[in-house]
Write an enzyme that holds these catalytic residues in place. Structure first.
Site, short mmCIF file in Angstrom:
data_model
loop_
_atom_site.label_atom_id
_atom_site.label_comp_id
_atom_site.label_asym_id
_atom_site.label_seq_id
_atom_site.Cartn_x
_atom_site.Cartn_y
_atom_site.Cartn_z
N GLU A 1 0.82 -1.21 0.00
CA GLU A 1 0.00 0.00 0.00
C GLU A 1 0.86 1.26 0.00
OE1 GLU A 1 -0.19 -2.68 2.04
OE2 GLU A 1 -2.10 -2.69 3.10
N CYS B 1 -3.00 -2.55 7.35
CA CYS B 1 -2.61 -2.48 8.75
C CYS B 1 -2.74 -1.03 9.23
CB CYS B 1 -1.16 -2.96 8.92
SG CYS B 1 0.06 -1.83 8.20
N CYS C 1 -0.54 1.48 7.22
CA CYS C 1 -1.06 1.74 5.89
C CYS C 1 -2.37 2.51 5.94
CB CYS C 1 -1.22 0.43 5.13
SG CYS C 1 0.37 -0.37 4.81
#
Length: 198
Positions: A74, A102, A105
């Site tokens: 990402e 996560c 990100c």
């Protein structure tokens, strides 16, 4: 949104039958990136950023290869898209990623102000789009980002599961070899013993 600085070799999603079809089509592009990560021994996560129906950046996990703990698919895709557009604000863009982002990100997605995040497999341990935590669209977090999860979830999840099954098998095999110790023609070496030349 500003004009692109460089020409884009991109996939057009216009004319596809439905938004779901477009989401699946673009998730397949992210899956191809995930395959590249797996081929390099990285956790197979892939991402693409889409602007105005065109893929403007692609990336896959590379923390091992780049020695960079932030080199998630990402993050790399966002960096490339920002360079391509000449703006760190990616308003109007959609990020497609094979696993739920996560916390790191999700924070970057918020700062980039993407319009939409589409993920494949949920991450019950570390997902920050609702599975484990809700970082995106937290009541104090602005702007609101549209989240669509579960697109090609089975394919995305299967790729991750297969990677970790193979990694565990490889690690078990390596541990078993290590426990037997180094074998020589005359038998196993003892601790501290140096192999003799023939």
């Amino acid at each position: 949104m500003s004009a692109l600085k460089t020409p884009v070799k991109a996939i057009k999603t216009e004319g596809l039958a439905s938004p779901q079809t477009a989401d699946e089509f673009l998730m397949r592009a992210a899956l191809r990136e995930a395959e590249r990560a797996a081929a390099q021994g990285e956790v197979p996560v892939g991402a693409v950023v889409v602007s105005e129906g065109r893929i403007i950046s692609r990336a896959h996990n590379q923390p091992l290869h780049l020695n960079d703990p932030t080199a998630h698919a990402e993050i790399l895709a966002l960096r490339r898209a920002a360079r391509r557009l000449g703006n760190y604000r990616l308003s109007g863009c959609t990020l497609y990623v094979t696993i739920e982002p996560c916390v790191m990100c999700a924070g970057a997605l918020g700062h980039a102000r993407v319009r939409r995040v589409v993920f494949g497999a949920p991450d019950r341990k570390a997902g920050a789009c609702g599975s484990a935590l809700m970082v995106l669209n937290h009541p104090r977090f602005r702007p609101r980002i549209e989240i669509t999860g579960g697109v090609l979830s089975s394919a995305c999840g299967a790729m991750l599961r297969q990677f970790f099954v193979e990694r565990r098998h490889k690690n078990r095999h390596a541990n078993a070899e290590g426990e037997r110790g180094l074998q020589t023609p005359s038998g196993p070496l003892q601790a501290g013993e140096v192999p003799k030349r023939s």
